[in-house]
Motif scaffolding. Sequence first.
Motif, short mmCIF file in Angstrom:
data_model
loop_
_atom_site.label_atom_id
_atom_site.label_comp_id
_atom_site.label_asym_id
_atom_site.label_seq_id
_atom_site.Cartn_x
_atom_site.Cartn_y
_atom_site.Cartn_z
N HIS A 6 0.82 -1.21 0.00
CA HIS A 6 0.00 0.00 0.00
C HIS A 6 0.86 1.26 0.00
CE1 HIS A 6 -4.17 -1.06 -0.10
NE2 HIS A 6 -4.05 -1.92 0.88
N PRO A 35 -6.13 3.85 5.95
CA PRO A 35 -7.44 3.18 5.95
C PRO A 35 -7.46 1.80 6.62
CG PRO A 35 -7.10 4.25 3.86
CD PRO A 35 -5.79 4.34 4.61
N ASP A 36 -6.33 1.13 6.67
CA ASP A 36 -6.33 -0.20 7.31
C ASP A 36 -6.45 -0.13 8.81
OD1 ASP A 36 -6.45 -1.79 5.10
OD2 ASP A 36 -4.28 -2.00 4.89
N ARG A 45 -12.17 -3.01 6.24
CA ARG A 45 -12.77 -2.36 5.07
C ARG A 45 -14.15 -1.83 5.43
NH1 ARG A 45 -10.77 -5.38 -0.48
NH2 ARG A 45 -8.58 -5.40 0.09
N HIS A 49 -12.58 2.99 4.70
CA HIS A 49 -12.55 2.59 3.30
C HIS A 49 -13.76 3.16 2.54
CE1 HIS A 49 -9.54 -0.27 4.67
NE2 HIS A 49 -9.25 -0.51 3.41
N HIS A 77 -5.16 3.97 -1.73
CA HIS A 77 -5.46 2.78 -0.95
C HIS A 77 -6.80 2.17 -1.38
CE1 HIS A 77 -5.08 0.36 2.85
NE2 HIS A 77 -6.36 0.19 2.57
N LEU A 78 -7.82 3.01 -1.48
CA LEU A 78 -9.15 2.51 -1.86
C LEU A 78 -9.12 1.91 -3.27
CD1 LEU A 78 -11.56 5.24 -0.45
CD2 LEU A 78 -10.63 3.22 0.67
N ASP A 81 -7.31 -1.46 -3.15
CA ASP A 81 -8.14 -2.48 -2.52
C ASP A 81 -9.27 -2.95 -3.44
OD1 ASP A 81 -6.70 -2.78 -0.23
OD2 ASP A 81 -8.16 -1.81 1.09
N VAL A 87 -14.73 -2.96 -1.88
CA VAL A 87 -14.62 -1.78 -1.03
C VAL A 87 -16.03 -1.21 -0.85
CG1 VAL A 87 -13.64 0.53 -0.83
CG2 VAL A 87 -12.30 -1.28 -1.90
#
Length: 151
Positions: A6, A35-36, A45, A49, A77-78, A81, A87
Amino acid sequence: MDPIEHASIPTIAYLSFLNPGPLNLIMLILGSVFPDFDVFAKEHRSYLHSLLFLIPLALLSLLLPWLKMFAVGVAFHLALDAFSGVVPFLYPWKRKGYGLELIVRMKDFQISISARIVSGYPTPKIERTLKLNRSIPLGLLTLALIIKSFS
Protein backbone atom coordinates in the motif's frame (compact mmCIF):
# COMPACT_ATOMS: atom_id res chain seq x y z
CA MET A 1 -2.56 -6.02 0.26
CA ASP A 2 -0.08 -5.49 3.04
CA PRO A 3 1.19 -2.10 4.32
CA ILE A 4 4.41 -2.24 2.29
CA GLU A 5 2.46 -2.74 -0.94
CA HIS A 6 0.00 0.00 0.00
CA ALA A 7 2.85 2.41 0.72
CA SER A 8 5.17 1.42 -2.14
CA ILE A 9 2.85 1.67 -5.13
CA PRO A 10 1.74 5.30 -4.61
CA THR A 11 5.29 6.24 -3.57
CA ILE A 12 6.74 4.87 -6.80
CA ALA A 13 4.05 6.70 -8.79
CA TYR A 14 4.77 9.93 -6.90
CA LEU A 15 8.53 9.69 -7.36
CA SER A 16 8.07 8.86 -11.03
CA PHE A 17 5.75 11.69 -12.01
CA LEU A 18 6.11 14.53 -9.53
CA ASN A 19 8.85 16.60 -7.97
CA PRO A 20 9.06 15.00 -4.53
CA GLY A 21 9.23 16.86 -1.27
CA PRO A 22 9.90 15.05 2.03
CA LEU A 23 6.74 16.26 3.79
CA ASN A 24 4.55 15.38 0.81
CA LEU A 25 6.13 11.94 0.59
CA ILE A 26 5.60 11.27 4.30
CA MET A 27 1.96 12.38 4.11
CA LEU A 28 1.39 10.20 1.02
CA ILE A 29 2.81 7.13 2.75
CA LEU A 30 0.81 7.76 5.94
CA GLY A 31 -2.40 8.26 3.93
CA SER A 32 -1.80 5.13 1.89
CA VAL A 33 -1.72 2.88 4.97
CA PHE A 34 -4.18 4.81 7.19
CA PRO A 35 -7.44 3.18 5.95
CA ASP A 36 -6.33 -0.20 7.31
CA PHE A 37 -6.64 1.17 10.84
CA ASP A 38 -10.35 0.39 10.53
CA VAL A 39 -9.31 -3.17 11.33
CA PHE A 40 -9.87 -2.05 14.93
CA ALA A 41 -13.58 -1.48 14.12
CA LYS A 42 -16.02 -4.38 13.96
CA GLU A 43 -14.93 -5.26 10.44
CA HIS A 44 -12.04 -4.47 8.14
CA ARG A 45 -12.77 -2.36 5.07
CA SER A 46 -15.41 -0.32 6.78
CA TYR A 47 -15.39 3.31 7.99
CA LEU A 48 -11.98 4.35 6.64
CA HIS A 49 -12.55 2.59 3.30
CA SER A 50 -15.59 4.73 2.53
CA LEU A 51 -16.10 7.73 0.30
CA LEU A 52 -17.91 9.14 3.32
CA PHE A 53 -14.43 9.43 4.86
CA LEU A 54 -12.47 10.32 1.71
CA ILE A 55 -14.69 13.14 0.40
CA PRO A 56 -14.67 15.23 3.61
CA LEU A 57 -10.92 14.57 3.89
CA ALA A 58 -10.39 15.83 0.33
CA LEU A 59 -12.49 18.92 1.03
CA LEU A 60 -10.55 19.60 4.22
CA SER A 61 -7.31 19.32 2.25
CA LEU A 62 -8.46 22.32 0.19
CA LEU A 63 -8.22 24.37 3.39
CA LEU A 64 -5.11 22.62 4.71
CA PRO A 65 -2.77 22.04 1.72
CA TRP A 66 -0.36 19.88 3.76
CA LEU A 67 -3.21 17.35 4.03
CA LYS A 68 -3.59 16.97 0.24
CA MET A 69 -1.03 14.18 -0.19
CA PHE A 70 -2.55 12.32 2.78
CA ALA A 71 -5.92 12.37 0.95
CA VAL A 72 -4.21 11.21 -2.26
CA GLY A 73 -2.69 8.30 -0.30
CA VAL A 74 -6.12 7.33 1.04
CA ALA A 75 -7.55 7.46 -2.50
CA PHE A 76 -4.71 5.23 -3.76
CA HIS A 77 -5.46 2.78 -0.95
CA LEU A 78 -9.15 2.51 -1.86
CA ALA A 79 -8.33 2.07 -5.56
CA LEU A 80 -5.75 -0.65 -4.85
CA ASP A 81 -8.14 -2.48 -2.52
CA ALA A 82 -10.78 -2.48 -5.25
CA PHE A 83 -8.43 -4.76 -7.21
CA SER A 84 -8.03 -7.20 -4.32
CA GLY A 85 -11.59 -7.58 -3.11
CA VAL A 86 -14.53 -5.30 -2.48
CA VAL A 87 -14.62 -1.78 -1.03
CA PRO A 88 -17.83 -0.56 0.65
CA PHE A 89 -17.72 2.96 -0.78
CA LEU A 90 -20.82 4.12 1.13
CA TYR A 91 -20.11 2.50 4.50
CA PRO A 92 -21.85 2.69 7.03
CA TRP A 93 -24.97 3.50 4.98
CA LYS A 94 -24.37 0.54 2.72
CA ARG A 95 -22.17 -2.42 3.65
CA LYS A 96 -22.13 -3.92 0.17
CA GLY A 97 -18.88 -3.20 -1.62
CA TYR A 98 -17.58 -3.26 -5.16
CA GLY A 99 -14.30 -4.14 -6.77
CA LEU A 100 -12.75 -4.82 -10.15
CA GLU A 101 -11.47 -8.18 -11.26
CA LEU A 102 -9.07 -8.26 -14.19
CA ILE A 103 -8.82 -11.52 -16.11
CA VAL A 104 -5.84 -12.16 -18.37
CA ARG A 105 -5.98 -15.13 -20.72
CA MET A 106 -3.30 -16.39 -23.04
CA LYS A 107 -4.09 -18.80 -25.84
CA ASP A 108 -2.01 -19.48 -28.92
CA PHE A 109 0.32 -16.58 -28.04
CA GLN A 110 -2.56 -14.12 -27.98
CA ILE A 111 -3.37 -12.26 -24.82
CA SER A 112 -6.86 -11.10 -23.96
CA ILE A 113 -7.74 -8.96 -20.99
CA SER A 114 -11.23 -8.60 -19.63
CA ALA A 115 -12.62 -6.94 -16.55
CA ARG A 116 -15.71 -7.42 -14.49
CA ILE A 117 -17.18 -5.61 -11.51
CA VAL A 118 -17.51 -7.79 -8.44
CA SER A 119 -19.72 -7.08 -5.47
CA GLY A 120 -20.02 -8.51 -2.01
CA TYR A 121 -19.57 -7.75 1.65
CA PRO A 122 -16.36 -7.08 3.56
CA THR A 123 -15.19 -10.00 5.66
CA PRO A 124 -15.83 -9.76 9.38
CA LYS A 125 -12.92 -8.84 11.58
CA ILE A 126 -10.74 -11.87 12.09
CA GLU A 127 -7.34 -12.37 13.61
CA ARG A 128 -4.82 -11.82 10.86
CA THR A 129 -1.14 -12.42 10.57
CA LEU A 130 0.87 -10.02 8.50
CA LYS A 131 3.17 -11.72 6.00
CA LEU A 132 5.52 -9.33 4.27
CA ASN A 133 7.64 -11.83 2.30
CA ARG A 134 6.20 -11.09 -1.14
CA SER A 135 6.43 -7.32 -0.73
CA ILE A 136 10.01 -7.05 0.59
CA PRO A 137 11.49 -6.62 -2.94
CA LEU A 138 8.89 -3.93 -3.70
CA GLY A 139 9.68 -2.18 -0.41
CA LEU A 140 13.43 -2.28 -1.11
CA LEU A 141 12.90 -0.85 -4.60
CA THR A 142 10.78 1.93 -3.13
CA LEU A 143 13.40 2.69 -0.48
CA ALA A 144 16.11 2.84 -3.16
CA LEU A 145 14.01 5.27 -5.21
CA ILE A 146 13.41 7.47 -2.15
CA ILE A 147 17.13 7.58 -1.35
CA LYS A 148 17.99 8.34 -5.00
CA SER A 149 15.36 11.11 -5.18
CA PHE A 150 16.65 12.93 -2.12
CA SER A 151 20.40 12.47 -2.67
